[in-house]
Design a protein around this motif. Structure first.
Motif, short mmCIF file in Angstrom:
data_model
loop_
_atom_site.label_atom_id
_atom_site.label_comp_id
_atom_site.label_asym_id
_atom_site.label_seq_id
_atom_site.Cartn_x
_atom_site.Cartn_y
_atom_site.Cartn_z
N VAL A 168 0.85 -1.31 0.01
CA VAL A 168 -0.04 0.02 0.10
C VAL A 168 0.97 1.06 -0.02
O VAL A 168 0.73 2.19 -0.81
CB VAL A 168 -0.82 -0.02 1.29
CG1 VAL A 168 -1.63 1.33 1.31
CG2 VAL A 168 -1.94 -1.26 1.09
N ALA A 169 1.99 1.32 0.88
CA ALA A 169 2.74 2.48 0.99
C ALA A 169 3.49 2.44 -0.47
O ALA A 169 3.61 3.82 -0.74
CB ALA A 169 3.76 2.40 2.06
N LEU A 170 3.91 1.66 -0.87
CA LEU A 170 4.83 1.58 -2.05
C LEU A 170 3.80 1.92 -3.15
O LEU A 170 4.04 3.20 -4.01
CB LEU A 170 5.50 0.27 -2.59
CG LEU A 170 6.35 0.33 -3.88
CD1 LEU A 170 7.43 1.34 -3.55
CD2 LEU A 170 6.79 -0.95 -4.01
N GLY A 171 2.64 1.72 -3.34
CA GLY A 171 1.80 1.77 -4.40
C GLY A 171 1.03 3.55 -4.23
O GLY A 171 1.22 4.02 -5.21
N LEU A 172 1.05 3.88 -3.00
CA LEU A 172 0.86 5.43 -2.94
C LEU A 172 2.00 6.35 -3.30
O LEU A 172 1.62 7.12 -3.91
CB LEU A 172 0.29 5.57 -1.44
CG LEU A 172 -1.00 5.10 -1.06
CD1 LEU A 172 -1.32 5.30 0.44
CD2 LEU A 172 -2.32 5.73 -1.84
N LEU A 173 3.05 5.67 -3.05
CA LEU A 173 4.35 6.31 -3.62
C LEU A 173 4.41 6.51 -5.06
O LEU A 173 4.66 7.55 -5.65
CB LEU A 173 5.54 5.79 -2.73
CG LEU A 173 6.71 6.31 -3.52
CD1 LEU A 173 7.05 7.95 -2.99
CD2 LEU A 173 8.04 5.70 -2.76
N PRO A 185 0.74 -8.03 -5.69
CA PRO A 185 1.39 -6.60 -5.62
C PRO A 185 1.83 -6.07 -7.11
O PRO A 185 1.79 -4.98 -7.16
CB PRO A 185 2.52 -7.18 -4.92
CG PRO A 185 2.25 -8.42 -4.18
CD PRO A 185 1.32 -9.08 -5.08
N ALA A 186 2.31 -6.80 -7.97
CA ALA A 186 2.59 -6.19 -9.34
C ALA A 186 1.28 -5.43 -9.98
O ALA A 186 1.58 -4.71 -10.52
CB ALA A 186 3.11 -7.57 -10.37
N ALA A 187 0.07 -6.31 -9.84
CA ALA A 187 -1.08 -5.50 -10.45
C ALA A 187 -1.21 -4.28 -9.78
O ALA A 187 -1.91 -3.27 -10.30
CB ALA A 187 -2.23 -6.50 -10.25
N VAL A 188 -1.33 -4.27 -8.29
CA VAL A 188 -1.43 -3.17 -7.48
C VAL A 188 -0.62 -2.02 -7.86
O VAL A 188 -0.93 -0.76 -8.10
CB VAL A 188 -1.47 -3.38 -6.08
CG1 VAL A 188 -1.35 -2.19 -5.15
CG2 VAL A 188 -2.38 -4.47 -5.61
N LEU A 189 0.80 -2.27 -8.26
CA LEU A 189 1.58 -1.24 -8.43
C LEU A 189 1.51 -0.76 -9.92
O LEU A 189 1.76 0.29 -10.24
CB LEU A 189 3.32 -1.71 -8.25
CG LEU A 189 3.46 -2.34 -6.82
CD1 LEU A 189 4.93 -2.60 -6.66
CD2 LEU A 189 3.37 -0.83 -5.86
#
Length: 412
Positions: free
Chosen positions: A267-272, A318-322
């Protein structure tokens, strides 16, 4: 969200006129950042840190208190409702009070109420704190935007607003994912204390902040009516196109941290990633739009952003989220720049402030309405379906985007 730079960028569009460009080239180069403007920049950075730290954490706080997805959406909606309310009254307040007084008042409203969340609070308290903090942020946004436009030398305003854009973007890049990371690692208390401390920086800097603009650089803001401005040709259409993407922005920051199966680190990396790609998309769209016209960016911007939302169906990857966050951020940044530029182009020079206010209203209204409405939907269907529905809602704005593109081509 969320949005000091977009206000002042709107006020700078007049520098795109040929006469303005010639003036900047011919006039002696003045100092870009005065001491007064540096303190405004510092205040902007600090208040945005405070705002963004709590943007995703407050819905988490509400959900942890047993409020569920509906409560999580409610607190974001209250935050943006307070922001919109402040934007509607700020110009009137600036005619009666000194700018730094209003700025410090807004900062205090952001910082002090946050302390009420220490030790746990029921949903009505969390919602009330969000509304008050939103009002304070909206007040700070308008005052700092006005001061920035006034204090920059006219011959270097475009360059100066570029610097201000960097000041505006960094807090989102750092604090939006940082708040989630801090809450997961150290708990809500650490986030609340940091939020309050950052908001109160303008209070500590009161004596160095300008009461009004420096002599010789003052420009009176346009006094056109906001709702009259929305009735101008194309303005409402563009506001709706932009609002479709801000709805998705509010849904992401409110619900991605709550989605089951998504680790806090993702989540944190995605928001970044979303914050970085939105900044890059907005910068690129400005350069492309200057050469080819911004209307041509609306359709691809909406499509890219919608694809990013639909990719969040696969939340357990995680790859799809990012990838989804990168796509949404890019499309969101493109739409931010294109709609703002076009709304300004539709208005006469005297209506620049009105165009900027209308754009900001679309930003905050969508950012608040999205979580409030989709939170009810997510409670029945789950977050993947809510994200996909948000993407489809954005695609519903494609016909309006095509009409805007056709209207721009007809004027060439």
């Amino acid at each position: 969200m969320i949005h000091l730079a977009h206000t002042v960028v709107g006020m700078s569009s007049v520098t795109h006129l040929e006469s303005g460009r010639e003036t900047r080239l011919a006039a002696p180069r003045e100092r870009l950042v005065s001491a007064s403007l540096a303190w405004v920049f510092l205040s902007s950075f600090a208040t945005l840190i405070s705002f963004d730290l709590m943007l995703s954490v407050t819905p988490m706080y509400a959900a942890a208190a047993g409020a569920g997805s509906a409560g999580a959406g409610l607190v974001t909606g209250e935050l943006m409702l307070g922001t919109v309310a402040a934007e509607l009254v700020a110009s009137m307040a600036m005619r009666r009070f000194r700018y730094r007084t209003l700025l410090v008042a807004g900062a205090a409203l952001m910082g002090i109420p946050a302390l009420a969340l220490l030790g746990g609070a029921p949903l009505p308290v969390v919602a009330a704190v969000s509304a008050v903090r939103g009002f304070g942020f909206g007040l700070c946004s308008v005052v700092m935007a006005t001061l920035t436009a006034m204090l920059l030398p006219p011959q270097r305003r475009g360059e100066g607003l570029g610097v201000y854009g960097v000041v505006d973007s960094l807090p989102t890049v750092v604090a939006l994912p940082g708040g989630v990371w801090l809450a997961d690692r150290y708990g809500f208390t650490a986030v609340v204390f940091l939020t309050a401390a950052a908001a109160l920086v303008p209070v500590a800097a009161f004596r160095w902040l300008p009461g009004t603009a420096d002599p010789g650089t003052t420009e009176e803001p346009a006094d056109a009516g906001l709702f009259a401005g929305l009735r101008q040709a194309g303005e409402m259409r563009l506001a709706l196109i932009f609002g479709a993407t801000t709805v998705a922005g509010g849904v992401i920051v409110s619900f991605l941290p709550l989605a089951a199966g998504v680790p806090a680190g993702t989540v944190a990396l995605g928001l970044l990633v979303q914050a970085l790609t939105a900044t890059i998309g907005r910068w690129w769209a400005g350069r492309w739009g200057d050469r080819h016209g911004p209307a041509g960016l609306l359709v691809p911007g909406l499509a890219i952003a919608a694809a990013g939302m639909i990719a969040l169906i696969w939340l357990r990857s995680p790859a799809a989220v990012l990838a989804g966050m990168a796509l949404f951020g890019t499309g969101f940044g493109i739409i931010q720049n294109a709609t703002l530029t076009l709304m300004i182009d539709h208005m006469p020079a005297s209506g620049l402030g009105t165009a900027s206010a209308a754009w900001n209203l679309a930003y905050d209204a969508g950012y608040g309405a999205g979580p409030a409405v989709l939170g009810l939907f997510a409670g029945h269907t789950g977050y993947p379906a809510a994200f996909a529905l948000t993407g489809l809602l954005m695609l519903a704005a494609l016909p309006a985007a095509r009409r805007e593109r056709a209207a721009a081509r007809a004027l060439r």
